[in-house]
Design an enzyme around this catalytic site. Sequence first.
Site, mmCIF file in Angstrom:
data_model
loop_
_atom_site.group_PDB
_atom_site.id
_atom_site.type_symbol
_atom_site.label_atom_id
_atom_site.label_comp_id
_atom_site.label_asym_id
_atom_site.label_seq_id
_atom_site.Cartn_x
_atom_site.Cartn_y
_atom_site.Cartn_z
ATOM 1 N N TRP A 37 0.825 -1.223 0.000
ATOM 2 C CA TRP A 37 0.000 0.000 0.000
ATOM 3 C C TRP A 37 0.854 1.266 0.000
ATOM 4 O O TRP A 37 0.319 2.364 -0.064
ATOM 5 C CB TRP A 37 -0.956 0.012 1.202
ATOM 6 C CG TRP A 37 -0.308 -0.341 2.506
ATOM 7 C CD1 TRP A 37 0.325 0.512 3.358
ATOM 8 C CD2 TRP A 37 -0.227 -1.645 3.089
ATOM 9 N NE1 TRP A 37 0.808 -0.185 4.439
ATOM 10 C CE2 TRP A 37 0.471 -1.503 4.311
ATOM 11 C CE3 TRP A 37 -0.680 -2.913 2.718
ATOM 12 C CZ2 TRP A 37 0.732 -2.585 5.147
ATOM 13 C CZ3 TRP A 37 -0.419 -3.982 3.558
ATOM 14 C CH2 TRP A 37 0.278 -3.818 4.747
ATOM 15 N N ARG A 38 2.159 1.123 0.071
ATOM 16 C CA ARG A 38 3.034 2.304 0.022
ATOM 17 C C ARG A 38 2.991 2.917 -1.384
ATOM 18 O O ARG A 38 3.075 2.191 -2.383
ATOM 19 C CB ARG A 38 4.479 1.913 0.333
ATOM 20 C CG ARG A 38 4.723 1.669 1.782
ATOM 21 C CD ARG A 38 5.118 2.939 2.498
ATOM 22 N NE ARG A 38 4.754 2.944 3.915
ATOM 23 C CZ ARG A 38 5.421 2.307 4.866
ATOM 24 N NH1 ARG A 38 6.472 1.611 4.566
ATOM 25 N NH2 ARG A 38 5.031 2.393 6.119
ATOM 26 N N GLU A 50 -5.756 0.911 5.717
ATOM 27 C CA GLU A 50 -5.810 1.538 7.041
ATOM 28 C C GLU A 50 -6.796 0.835 7.964
ATOM 29 O O GLU A 50 -6.544 0.674 9.149
ATOM 30 C CB GLU A 50 -6.158 3.031 6.927
ATOM 31 C CG GLU A 50 -5.072 3.866 6.277
ATOM 32 C CD GLU A 50 -3.736 3.795 7.021
ATOM 33 O OE1 GLU A 50 -3.737 3.474 8.231
ATOM 34 O OE2 GLU A 50 -2.693 4.040 6.400
ATOM 35 N N GLN A 55 -5.451 -2.416 14.864
ATOM 36 C CA GLN A 55 -5.320 -3.510 15.843
ATOM 37 C C GLN A 55 -4.782 -4.810 15.240
ATOM 38 O O GLN A 55 -5.011 -5.890 15.773
ATOM 39 C CB GLN A 55 -6.665 -3.793 16.529
ATOM 40 C CG GLN A 55 -7.143 -2.634 17.378
ATOM 41 C CD GLN A 55 -8.607 -2.719 17.668
ATOM 42 O OE1 GLN A 55 -9.434 -2.639 16.767
ATOM 43 N NE2 GLN A 55 -8.955 -2.863 18.915
ATOM 44 N N GLY A 94 -10.276 -11.081 12.082
ATOM 45 C CA GLY A 94 -10.776 -10.641 13.390
ATOM 46 C C GLY A 94 -11.410 -9.259 13.354
ATOM 47 O O GLY A 94 -11.383 -8.568 12.344
ATOM 48 N N TYR A 95 -11.966 -8.877 14.503
ATOM 49 C CA TYR A 95 -12.646 -7.569 14.640
ATOM 50 C C TYR A 95 -13.539 -7.327 13.415
ATOM 51 O O TYR A 95 -13.317 -6.409 12.631
ATOM 52 C CB TYR A 95 -11.641 -6.428 14.794
ATOM 53 C CG TYR A 95 -10.701 -6.602 15.959
ATOM 54 C CD1 TYR A 95 -11.141 -6.364 17.259
ATOM 55 C CD2 TYR A 95 -9.403 -7.023 15.763
ATOM 56 C CE1 TYR A 95 -10.287 -6.544 18.347
ATOM 57 C CE2 TYR A 95 -8.545 -7.211 16.839
ATOM 58 C CZ TYR A 95 -8.996 -6.957 18.114
ATOM 59 O OH TYR A 95 -8.143 -7.135 19.173
ATOM 60 N N TYR A 133 -8.001 8.654 13.518
ATOM 61 C CA TYR A 133 -6.764 8.148 12.922
ATOM 62 C C TYR A 133 -6.972 7.814 11.434
ATOM 63 O O TYR A 133 -6.215 8.261 10.567
ATOM 64 C CB TYR A 133 -6.252 6.891 13.661
ATOM 65 C CG TYR A 133 -5.261 6.168 12.806
ATOM 66 C CD1 TYR A 133 -3.968 6.668 12.661
ATOM 67 C CD2 TYR A 133 -5.635 5.055 12.043
ATOM 68 C CE1 TYR A 133 -3.062 6.064 11.804
ATOM 69 C CE2 TYR A 133 -4.740 4.448 11.185
ATOM 70 C CZ TYR A 133 -3.461 4.957 11.075
ATOM 71 O OH TYR A 133 -2.577 4.380 10.210
ATOM 72 N N ASP A 151 -1.621 6.917 15.566
ATOM 73 C CA ASP A 151 -1.905 5.532 15.957
ATOM 74 C C ASP A 151 -1.021 5.195 17.166
ATOM 75 O O ASP A 151 -0.370 6.074 17.743
ATOM 76 C CB ASP A 151 -1.675 4.577 14.783
ATOM 77 C CG ASP A 151 -0.198 4.424 14.434
ATOM 78 O OD1 ASP A 151 0.629 5.192 14.963
ATOM 79 O OD2 ASP A 151 0.132 3.523 13.636
ATOM 80 N N CYS A 200 11.651 3.015 17.174
ATOM 81 C CA CYS A 200 11.233 3.427 18.522
ATOM 82 C C CYS A 200 10.237 2.399 19.063
ATOM 83 O O CYS A 200 9.082 2.699 19.336
ATOM 84 C CB CYS A 200 10.614 4.823 18.470
ATOM 85 S SG CYS A 200 10.394 5.563 20.097
ATOM 86 N N CYS A 210 18.351 6.222 15.500
ATOM 87 C CA CYS A 210 17.141 7.039 15.347
ATOM 88 C C CYS A 210 17.440 8.381 14.668
ATOM 89 O O CYS A 210 18.325 9.125 15.115
ATOM 90 C CB CYS A 210 16.512 7.285 16.716
ATOM 91 S SG CYS A 210 15.053 8.320 16.614
ATOM 92 N N CYS A 216 15.141 14.329 20.971
ATOM 93 C CA CYS A 216 14.331 13.444 21.823
ATOM 94 C C CYS A 216 14.643 13.649 23.306
ATOM 95 O O CYS A 216 15.734 13.353 23.781
ATOM 96 C CB CYS A 216 14.574 11.985 21.444
ATOM 97 S SG CYS A 216 13.607 10.852 22.468
#
Length: 379
Positions: A37-38, A50, A55, A94-95, A133, A151, A200, A210, A216
């Site tokens: 999907w990029r 998305e 989850q 799921g969900y 989101y 997210d 991260c 990073c 940070c």
Amino acid sequence: MKQPANTNSSGPAPDQLGDFRSSLLQYYDRFCRDLPWRGETDPYRILVSEIMLQQTRVETVLQYYGSWLKRFPTLGALASADSREVLKAWEGLGYYRRARNLHSAARRIRELPGEHFPTSYRDLRKLPGVGQYTAGAVASIGFGEIVPAVDGNVRRVLARLFDKREPRARWLNRIAAELVDKDRPGDWNQALMELGAMICSPKNPRCDDCPVQLWCTAHEQGTQALSPAGIRRVPAREISFLLVILQTEEGEVMLVQRPRQGLLAGMWAFPEQELAEPLDCAATSRDRAIELAMSLGAEVVGGASVLAEIQHRFTHLQARYRPWVVPVEKLLTGEGNVWMTPGEPVDFPIPVAQHKVLDALAECRETPGNSESHASNPS
Ligand code: SF4
């Protein structure tokens, strides 16, 4: 990618935002994962990715994204499908509410003037199942709108950048909105997510690699492990069900369609009854299984046997299923029930826990000598 020592105590200052954004976007351009999907520009496809990613781990979504688009290549194809087909394509992810909402959203868009896909955060939020989101992600990635998308990964990155132990939603949205790159909002949001997923991480963040270490605060203070504090989860409620498997001599079993509302709505499952006591004694369970079979109109033609308990975790529910096989004469197939042979593919959606039972039944039939390990006939 070693950075100089931190000189800032509270995330990037306004006059540092340019360098901060460039550093993260350069990292994203060089190291972002190659996901299907990029670079996608079709808002329908972005919406699908998305919603699937909510989850759910990327590795799992990769198993579904391509086949979903093969089956429903356009928003119109999804809108025209029936709900059984949609839930079947989602089976195992799921969900299931997400699938129903995605289907409803496609139908809602088809009813809009010109069937135009909503192009703004505000209009996307009006679609079923599209929260802050998802609307932010689709609006920024698909339409270049300068809005944030927060997210779980972004929440963690922002909390650490500003060393905020318990970041509240309002604070997160405000900070995220201030940081969005005005020229590349979609890439920016994805870059923050990618940073959270790949560098991260919740435990052992790779601060030495990073790209935003310089700004940070948690890294400067050595408090990465404290920010953000773990989300207090409501402990899962345990609930037990008796499953009754009506089985014919030929091995066919009956499934019924679940109600249109509630847990696993509209899917096909064995008839069940909630048990008050998880450790209901075997004899009582057997009597109740036979009673339930008879209440469905079945003629019982042999002794019931029990299969190994199945467990399945829902969001706030730990479900335990005790499956009882009851030999019966085949009932007439009606609107709310179907017969199937375990192990054979079907075109209607079945929940994961029920698939586990079907697998156990198929194994019992294929390997009769092993049946004692799965089914027993208690005295
Ligand atoms: S990886 Fe380390 S330096 Fe980078 S944002 Fe996370 S905690 Fe800060």
